[in-house]
Every structure is written in C-alpha cells, then in structure tokens.
Design a protein around this motif. Structure first.
Motif, PDB file in Angstrom:
ATOM      1  N   VAL A   1      21.049  11.574  37.904  1.00 45.66           N
ATOM      2  CA  VAL A   1      22.126  12.452  38.360  1.00 45.66           C
ATOM      3  C   VAL A   1      21.880  13.932  38.069  1.00 45.66           C
ATOM      4  O   VAL A   1      22.478  14.794  38.724  1.00 45.66           O
ATOM      5  CB  VAL A   1      23.481  12.037  37.741  1.00 45.66           C
ATOM      6  CG1 VAL A   1      23.854  10.630  38.188  1.00 45.66           C
ATOM      7  CG2 VAL A   1      23.466  12.129  36.227  1.00 45.66           C
ATOM      8  N   LEU A   2      21.038  14.252  37.115  1.00 45.03           N
ATOM      9  CA  LEU A   2      20.790  15.655  36.803  1.00 45.03           C
ATOM     10  C   LEU A   2      19.757  16.248  37.749  1.00 45.03           C
ATOM     11  O   LEU A   2      18.764  15.605  38.097  1.00 45.03           O
ATOM     12  CB  LEU A   2      20.305  15.805  35.359  1.00 45.03           C
ATOM     13  CG  LEU A   2      21.323  15.488  34.258  1.00 45.03           C
ATOM     14  CD1 LEU A   2      20.654  15.546  32.886  1.00 45.03           C
ATOM     15  CD2 LEU A   2      22.496  16.451  34.314  1.00 45.03           C
ATOM     16  N   ALA A   3      19.978  17.474  38.146  1.00 45.01           N
ATOM     17  CA  ALA A   3      19.050  18.155  39.043  1.00 45.01           C
ATOM     18  C   ALA A   3      17.708  18.380  38.339  1.00 45.01           C
ATOM     19  O   ALA A   3      17.678  18.696  37.146  1.00 45.01           O
ATOM     20  CB  ALA A   3      19.634  19.490  39.485  1.00 45.01           C
ATOM     21  N   PRO A   4      16.584  18.220  39.055  1.00 44.41           N
ATOM     22  CA  PRO A   4      15.271  18.364  38.413  1.00 44.41           C
ATOM     23  C   PRO A   4      15.020  19.753  37.854  1.00 44.41           C
ATOM     24  O   PRO A   4      14.232  19.908  36.919  1.00 44.41           O
ATOM     25  CB  PRO A   4      14.288  18.020  39.546  1.00 44.41           C
ATOM     26  CG  PRO A   4      15.069  18.171  40.807  1.00 44.41           C
ATOM     27  CD  PRO A   4      16.473  17.827  40.470  1.00 44.41           C
ATOM     28  N   GLU A   5      15.691  20.780  38.404  1.00 36.99           N
ATOM     29  CA  GLU A   5      15.495  22.112  37.847  1.00 36.99           C
ATOM     30  C   GLU A   5      16.227  22.285  36.516  1.00 36.99           C
ATOM     31  O   GLU A   5      15.955  23.219  35.762  1.00 36.99           O
ATOM     32  CB  GLU A   5      15.965  23.193  38.829  1.00 36.99           C
ATOM     33  CG  GLU A   5      17.423  23.129  39.203  1.00 36.99           C
ATOM     34  CD  GLU A   5      17.680  22.283  40.440  1.00 36.99           C
ATOM     35  OE1 GLU A   5      18.732  22.496  41.086  1.00 36.99           O
ATOM     36  OE2 GLU A   5      16.822  21.439  40.780  1.00 36.99           O
ATOM     37  N   VAL A   6      17.153  21.381  36.223  1.00 36.48           N
ATOM     38  CA  VAL A   6      17.873  21.402  34.949  1.00 36.48           C
ATOM     39  C   VAL A   6      17.196  20.491  33.939  1.00 36.48           C
ATOM     40  O   VAL A   6      17.007  20.863  32.777  1.00 36.48           O
ATOM     41  CB  VAL A   6      19.348  20.983  35.142  1.00 36.48           C
ATOM     42  CG1 VAL A   6      20.054  20.845  33.789  1.00 36.48           C
ATOM     43  CG2 VAL A   6      20.073  21.991  36.011  1.00 36.48           C
ATOM     44  N   ALA A   7      16.851  19.286  34.369  1.00 28.94           N
ATOM     45  CA  ALA A   7      16.231  18.293  33.490  1.00 28.94           C
ATOM     46  C   ALA A   7      14.938  17.807  34.129  1.00 28.94           C
ATOM     47  O   ALA A   7      14.973  17.104  35.131  1.00 28.94           O
ATOM     48  CB  ALA A   7      17.177  17.122  33.249  1.00 28.94           C
ATOM     49  N   GLU A   8      13.813  18.190  33.545  1.00 26.80           N
ATOM     50  CA  GLU A   8      12.526  17.808  34.126  1.00 26.80           C
ATOM     51  C   GLU A   8      12.131  16.373  33.782  1.00 26.80           C
ATOM     52  O   GLU A   8      11.370  15.741  34.506  1.00 26.80           O
ATOM     53  CB  GLU A   8      11.438  18.777  33.663  1.00 26.80           C
ATOM     54  CG  GLU A   8      11.686  20.197  34.148  1.00 26.80           C
ATOM     55  CD  GLU A   8      10.509  21.123  33.896  1.00 26.80           C
ATOM     56  OE1 GLU A   8       9.376  20.623  33.694  1.00 26.80           O
ATOM     57  OE2 GLU A   8      10.723  22.346  33.908  1.00 26.80           O
ATOM     58  N   ARG A   9      12.669  15.867  32.675  1.00 24.64           N
ATOM     59  CA  ARG A   9      12.369  14.490  32.281  1.00 24.64           C
ATOM     60  C   ARG A   9      13.424  14.008  31.316  1.00 24.64           C
ATOM     61  O   ARG A   9      13.919  14.781  30.495  1.00 24.64           O
ATOM     62  CB  ARG A   9      10.987  14.411  31.608  1.00 24.64           C
ATOM     63  CG  ARG A   9      10.554  12.989  31.240  1.00 24.64           C
ATOM     64  CD  ARG A   9       9.243  12.979  30.487  1.00 24.64           C
ATOM     65  NE  ARG A   9       8.812  11.619  30.183  1.00 24.64           N
ATOM     66  CZ  ARG A   9       7.797  11.295  29.386  1.00 24.64           C
ATOM     67  NH1 ARG A   9       7.084  12.261  28.814  1.00 24.64           N
ATOM     68  NH2 ARG A   9       7.471  10.039  29.164  1.00 24.64           N
ATOM     69  N   CYS A  10      13.795  12.746  31.421  1.00 22.58           N
ATOM     70  CA  CYS A  10      14.684  12.100  30.463  1.00 22.58           C
ATOM     71  C   CYS A  10      13.925  10.906  29.885  1.00 22.58           C
ATOM     72  O   CYS A  10      13.466  10.053  30.645  1.00 22.58           O
ATOM     73  CB  CYS A  10      15.974  11.629  31.133  1.00 22.58           C
ATOM     74  SG  CYS A  10      16.973  12.950  31.860  1.00 22.58           S
ATOM     75  N   VAL A  11      13.802  10.861  28.591  1.00 23.50           N
ATOM     76  CA  VAL A  11      13.006   9.805  27.982  1.00 23.50           C
ATOM     77  C   VAL A  11      13.678   9.300  26.715  1.00 23.50           C
ATOM     78  O   VAL A  11      14.153  10.076  25.895  1.00 23.50           O
ATOM     79  CB  VAL A  11      11.568  10.297  27.673  1.00 23.50           C
ATOM     80  CG1 VAL A  11      11.583  11.514  26.770  1.00 23.50           C
ATOM     81  CG2 VAL A  11      10.723   9.188  27.045  1.00 23.50           C
ATOM     82  N   ALA A  12      13.736   7.982  26.592  1.00 23.13           N
ATOM     83  CA  ALA A  12      14.214   7.325  25.376  1.00 23.13           C
ATOM     84  C   ALA A  12      12.986   6.699  24.713  1.00 23.13           C
ATOM     85  O   ALA A  12      12.593   5.582  25.062  1.00 23.13           O
ATOM     86  CB  ALA A  12      15.250   6.256  25.704  1.00 23.13           C
TER      87      ALA A  12
END
Length: 211
Positions: free
Chosen positions: A64-75
């Motif tokens: 849901v987050l725009a790629p220009e805001v969040a380039e990667r989400c990692v757990a």
C-alpha cells in the motif's frame, strides 16, 4: 569480538543474558537522529507491530505504500535447526520480534504515510522524537546477508586446526563477526553493532567436522 574460528569460552549464562538484550535492540544499535545527517540516505526505519505479525504487516505495508516513500519493507527472519524425534530440520523465526523495517529516504514522509493507514503499525521513536533506524553498519550487514525473502539462511563450516571456516551460506567470509558457536544446537552468535553498544544475532551454523 569474533572468535576467529574458536568456540569461545563465554558461559551459557553470559550468552543468554546478552541474547535477552537482543529484543531491546533499538537503544543499542539504532541511530535516533545521530546518523540521519546525510540527506537522502536510504535508512532502514524500525516499525513496531504486535509479536507474530511482523511478516504480515511488512507485506501489507509494501503493498500500500508508494515506492517513492518506502523502497522496501522487510521483516528479517533467520533459519534455525530444530531437532524433533531425532531428526534435524530447518524452521524460520523472526530476528527482531515485534519489529520490521522500512527502507526509506525521508522519515517524515514515511511517518505521515503510515499515519494515514488503518494498519496497527507505528514508527519506533528514538530520543527527542527522532525515528529509530538501524545503524549503517548493521543495515549494511543485514542487507547483504539476507536473501530476497528477507531470510538469513543456514550456513555450514568446518574447524581445522582450531580455526573455523564457513564454507557455505551467508556467514561465509564473516568469521570475524562470530562471537561463539554452539555445535550442539547448530547455532552461531554473531556480534553486530559498535563495540559496547551492539547485540548478538543468532544464525544457523552447522559444523559437522572438527580436526
């Protein structure tokens, strides 16, 4: 410091005490505002979630987050050996319980974007309202060691002449970071972060041979 190949003489109680501090990693290895000076630098910001929801929330935020805001989400997760009914198998556990990370260049924009979501997530805060991010050295280590799924895979090594050599896996070439090896549990304890302010990370390491 690393054993440089030797199984260190640190007692189990000492290791357990240090590993207990791993869940409280934020004040130990996060930057607060001290490393945020470099403009537009890509930083891994810590996001707090309920335990057991790290991977699911990271996936939802990535969608849901725009790629220009969040380039990667990692757990970040790690493989570990588990013995059941006499047989060893690999399972996957979170490295940081109750946290996942979002790679972003603008913490304020990320915070605003997360605030607009209905998901139960929040950027972890540092001192004086600064957003907590991994220190650059830990971020670089994890970024290079985790696979595309965000998993620290198992490694394998040998001990020759009292010296450990990791022959396969993400710990290969990183022997200096290995603080101790528990051969019985097939586990290595890796020292990350600045001396006196870091933490121990658990990683699967099978060392079937010793000479």
């Amino acid at each position: 410091m690393a054993t440089h190949g030797r199984e260190e003489n640190a007692s189990e109680s000492e290791l357990s005490a240090q590993l207990a501090e791993q869940t409280d990693f934020l004040p130990a290895i996060s930057s607060g505002g001290s490393h945020a000076a470099e403009a537009n630098a890509l930083r891994w910001y810590a996001v707090h979630v309920r335990e057991g929801h790290e991977e699911a929330m990271a996936a939802k935020c990535a969608s849901v987050l725009a790629p220009e805001v969040a380039e990667r989400c990692v757990a970040p997760r790690y493989e570990k050996f588990l013995r059941q009914r006499g047989t060893w198998r690999l399972v996957v556990d979170p490295i940081f319980r109750e946290y996942f990370f979002i790679a972003a260049r603008d913490a304020r924009a990320l915070s605003r974007a997360l605030g607009r979501l209905s998901l139960p997530v929040a950027l972890a805060g540092g001192r004086e309202g600064a957003h907590a991010a991994l220190s650059p050295d830990v971020q670089a280590w994890l970024s290079s060691a985790l696979d595309a799924q965000g998993v620290l895979r198992a490694s394998e090594g040998v001990v020759e002449g009292g010296r450990l050599t990791v022959t396969r896996g993400p710990l290969a070439g990183r022997e200096r970071s290995i603080r101790s090896v528990d051969r019985r549990k097939r586990m290595a304890y890796v020292s990350l972060g600045e001396p006196g302010g870091g933490f121990l990370l658990k990683a699967a390491l099978n060392v079937p041979e010793k000479s």
